[in-house]
Design a protein around this motif. Structure first.
Motif, short mmCIF file in Angstrom:
data_model
loop_
_atom_site.label_atom_id
_atom_site.label_comp_id
_atom_site.label_asym_id
_atom_site.label_seq_id
_atom_site.Cartn_x
_atom_site.Cartn_y
_atom_site.Cartn_z
N HIS A 289 0.14 -1.73 0.09
CA HIS A 289 0.21 -0.14 -0.25
C HIS A 289 0.94 1.23 -0.12
N ALA A 290 2.26 0.87 0.11
CA ALA A 290 3.12 2.58 -0.21
C ALA A 290 3.46 2.49 -1.47
N GLY A 291 3.11 1.50 -1.72
CA GLY A 291 3.68 1.30 -3.45
C GLY A 291 4.75 0.85 -3.82
N GLN A 292 5.40 -0.11 -2.96
CA GLN A 292 6.38 -0.23 -2.90
C GLN A 292 6.28 -1.81 -3.96
N SER A 293 6.91 -2.28 -4.72
CA SER A 293 7.02 -3.36 -5.59
C SER A 293 8.10 -4.74 -5.03
N PHE A 294 7.91 -5.86 -5.00
CA PHE A 294 8.86 -7.21 -4.85
C PHE A 294 8.45 -8.01 -5.58
N SER A 295 8.98 -9.47 -6.21
CA SER A 295 8.84 -10.54 -6.76
C SER A 295 9.52 -11.25 -5.73
N LEU B 242 14.34 -4.96 -8.44
CA LEU B 242 13.01 -5.54 -8.88
C LEU B 242 12.13 -5.17 -7.66
N SER B 243 12.41 -4.77 -6.33
CA SER B 243 12.40 -4.04 -5.56
C SER B 243 13.44 -3.99 -4.41
N SER B 244 12.85 -3.10 -3.47
CA SER B 244 13.89 -1.96 -2.36
C SER B 244 13.02 -1.18 -1.86
N LYS C 203 16.10 -6.48 -3.70
CA LYS C 203 16.48 -7.83 -4.79
C LYS C 203 16.29 -6.99 -5.76
N LEU C 204 17.84 -7.37 -6.41
CA LEU C 204 17.93 -6.82 -7.94
C LEU C 204 17.87 -7.88 -8.67
N GLY C 205 17.89 -7.67 -10.43
CA GLY C 205 17.86 -8.77 -11.18
C GLY C 205 18.30 -8.49 -12.54
N VAL C 206 18.28 -9.39 -13.81
CA VAL C 206 18.64 -8.91 -14.81
C VAL C 206 18.00 -9.57 -15.55
N GLU C 207 18.29 -9.45 -17.40
CA GLU C 207 17.54 -9.46 -18.06
C GLU C 207 18.95 -10.58 -18.86
N GLY C 208 18.49 -11.55 -20.14
CA GLY C 208 18.54 -11.68 -20.80
C GLY C 208 19.95 -11.23 -21.42
N ALA C 209 21.31 -11.71 -21.10
CA ALA C 209 22.58 -11.13 -21.89
C ALA C 209 21.65 -11.42 -24.19
N SER D 217 21.82 -9.76 -7.76
CA SER D 217 21.62 -10.29 -8.60
C SER D 217 21.74 -11.79 -8.11
N ASP D 218 20.13 -12.81 -9.02
CA ASP D 218 21.22 -13.85 -8.93
C ASP D 218 21.93 -14.22 -9.96
N ILE D 219 22.81 -15.18 -10.30
CA ILE D 219 23.74 -14.81 -11.19
C ILE D 219 23.22 -15.97 -12.58
N ALA D 220 23.76 -15.26 -13.69
CA ALA D 220 22.94 -15.43 -14.71
C ALA D 220 24.37 -16.26 -16.14
#
Length: 597
Positions: free
Chosen positions: A193-199, A272-274, A252-258, A335-338
């Motif tokens: 409800h504070a507008g913050q997101s994560f997954s 992704l979320s903070s 949480k940090l994330g990466v896309e496909g290289a 982030s997780d290792i890709a």
């Protein structure tokens, strides 16, 4: 109460021996197969308009695998007898119109089979139970969860390639979903409800048919995945996953496909979320060869809520690990290792032009062995003057030359423009050399050519050597554009290169024959030898490099490499000089950082 569909198919073989014709059947080693159907249905499910899983298709298959009887609806066989030779048969039943290979809501798929042995004079019964043959998934949101978050989406993804992920949005009418049998991953994405997101992600391993996976989401003080409760009712096994989701957002940090080339890779990541404000200047990427222990760093550029970087000096055909990282004032996140693998730097087939083979009257720049196995990677204008109507001319404007070479001991490609005629009918023929295939002649007006050979890598330039003697233009085709290649002006040679999504088909009987590199959506990258360099080399070898400009760096599913060399640039318009001769030698592809518009 568990919901299921249960279908019992009874195959009844009866030997009837009271009449003379029936006795003949017994003597002929035959019997009768009758399909009786019984159903016990415990499913009350709304079915998609174009698919009814309770309509069961049936096949009777003999021991040779041949279908002796089939129907889209088993009810059409109810009470019907089939006279069959004695032997082993398999009765197969499954939902009609769907094979369970796709994901979707409310599309259960049922299947079953039974083998039956038909013996003369005996009765045999086959009982088939059609059970769920794909995987059922349902999602539930606890009321505390609904109260804690303003929105939430659970996305279930199959490990099978090509299967669409399905999303369950909090607040929607949540319907059961079905997936083909493979491991799954459940991703829950929320906004508080504070507008913050994560997954967070949760893998579901060991997925099997007839399993029902119920995903329950509720609020907890810390974010974790709870235990798995298993209950068995004799037909389906139910796995209940409880996801405890914290209302306090974590970082949480994330990466896309290289986007990995042979020596350069483009990386992208995001927050992704903070639970706090992060300084974009303190974000960076780390990467290393997968076999190495030491990480290297690359500066991250922040734009449009994305972090990007370009890493260079990579090794071709090598696996790398990478991640997005943050470090400031003692706070560190990653982030997780890709993983990505750099492209292979594929060499240009017969780039040294040493191999030549004559098939019939036509010379091809390829070894005899390669020609017999896969054909020639290169082609030329030769089929136009040695095959079909061109066989009367019997000239090869393009062929190997062992006297004029850049590298002693080998050969070069000799391209000699000339006027080709037979029985008073003639055309100016510019010699050409290109990757692709000569398609066909179009009467005496021209030819159709497919430019481009399938290629698995993305080169950035073409390097090589050429030697050129140009004459004054003495032939000019009627469809030559106004203002170019006038009679009496110096002829020009041509070298250009492109990377395309599909082969480029040229028909030089049409007015517009040149590539429109800039506007053709099929062209990914292109480059050509400037006219200022496409002139006489005064009987000397001249080194050249044609650098391609990429219009789009996005990876494609297929690439086609187009390289075209011609002794007369406007030869596609039947324009040029019969005094022009070009030699090509030692061509090679260059790989590196792509040039862009």
């Amino acid at each position: 109460m568990m919901k299921k569909i249960y279908l019992s198919l009874i195959a009844l073989l009866t030997a009837i021996g009271f009449t003379s014709c029936q006795q003949d059947d017994l003597d002929a080693n035959t019997g009768y197969l009758r399909i009786d159907v019984e159903t016990n249905t415990y499913v009350n499910t709304k079915i998609a308009e174009d698919y009814n899983p309770k309509q069961i298709a049936l096949q009777i298959v003999d021991s040779k695998g041949e279908v002796v009887e089939s129907t889209d609806d088993w009810e059409t066989l109810e009470g019907k007898q089939f006279r069959l030779p004695a032997g082993i048969y398999t009765v197969k039943a499954s939902s009609n119109g769907f094979d369970g290979s796709e994901s979707g809501f409310e599309i259960p798929y049922y299947a079953g089979s039974e083998q039956v042995t038909v013996e003369t004079g005996k009765e045999v019964t086959a009982n088939i139970t059609c059970t769920l043959a794909n995987v059922k998934v349902t999602v539930n949101y606890d009321q505390s969860f609904i109260d804690a978050f303003q929105s939430a989406t659970a996305t279930v993804t199959s490990a099978l390639e090509g299967v669409n992920p399905l999303s369950f949005n909090m607040g929607d009418d949540l319907k059961p979903a079905y997936f083909p049998v493979a491991d799954l991953t459940a991703t829950i994405s929320v906004i508080n409800h504070a507008g913050q997101s994560f997954s967070q992600d949760a893998p579901i391993k060991g997925v099997k048919a007839r399993k029902h996976y119920i995903l329950n989401f509720k609020v907890a003080e810390t974010g974790n995945i709870g235990g798995v409760n298993v209950s068995v009712d004799g037909t389906e096994t139910i796995y209940t996953f409880t996801f405890d989701v914290s209302t306090e957002v974590s970082t949480k940090l994330g990466v896309e496909g290289a986007n990995a080339w042979s020596r350069v890779a483009y990386l992208e990541g995001s927050i992704l979320s903070s639970k706090e404000e992060l300084d974009p200047a303190s974000m960076y990427f780390e990467y290393k060869e997968a076999s190495s222990e030491e990480w290297q760093t690359a500066t991250a550029t922040f734009e449009n809520e994305k972090f990007t970087t370009k890493i260079t000096n990579l090794t071709p055909s090598t696996e790398y690990n990478y991640r997005l990282a943050y470090s400031k004032e003692g706070k560190e996140y990653a982030s997780d290792i890709a993983t990505f693998t750099t492209e292979t730097e594929i060499a240009l087939p017969n780039g040294d032009m040493d191999d030549w083979y004559q098939s019939g009257k036509t010379w091809y720049p390829v070894s005899e062995n390669d020609y017999n196995i896969s054909g020639s990677f290169w082609d030329s204008s030769n089929p136009g003057t040695t095959t079909g109507a061109g066989a009367l001319v019997n000239k090869n404007p393009t062929q190997g030359n062992s006297d004029i070479v850049h590298t002693p001991g080998g050969k070069s490609a000799e391209l000699k423009s000339q006027y080709a005629s037979a029985f008073g009918i003639g055309k100016f023929a510019a010699a050409s050399l290109y990757t692709g295939k000569f398609n066909s002649l179009v009467g005496t007006n021209g030819a159709k050519i497919d430019f481009g050979q399938e290629f698995a890598s993305r080169p950035t330039a073409l390097h090589g050597w050429f030697r050129y003697t140009n004459g004054k233009i003495d032939y000019r085709g009627g469809n030559t554009p106004e203002g170019v290649a006038e009679i009496g002006t110096d002829d020009l040679c041509s070298i250009y290169m492109a990377l395309a999504k599909a082969p480029h088909q040229l028909d030089n009987t049409k007015t517009s024959t040149f590539f429109d590199f800039e506007n053709d959506p099929n062209i990914i990258a292109y480059g050509q030898l400037p006219d200022a360099e496409a002139v006489s080399t005064n009987n000397e070898w001249k080194e050249f490099t044609v650098t391609m400009t990429y219009k789009d760096l996005t990876p494609q599913t297929q690439y086609y490499l187009i390289i075209v060399c011609s002794s007369s640039k406007y030869g596609d318009y039947f324009t040029g000089s019969t005094g022009s001769t070009m030699y090509i030698d030692d061509l090679e592809l260059i790989y590196g950082e792509p040039a862009t518009k």
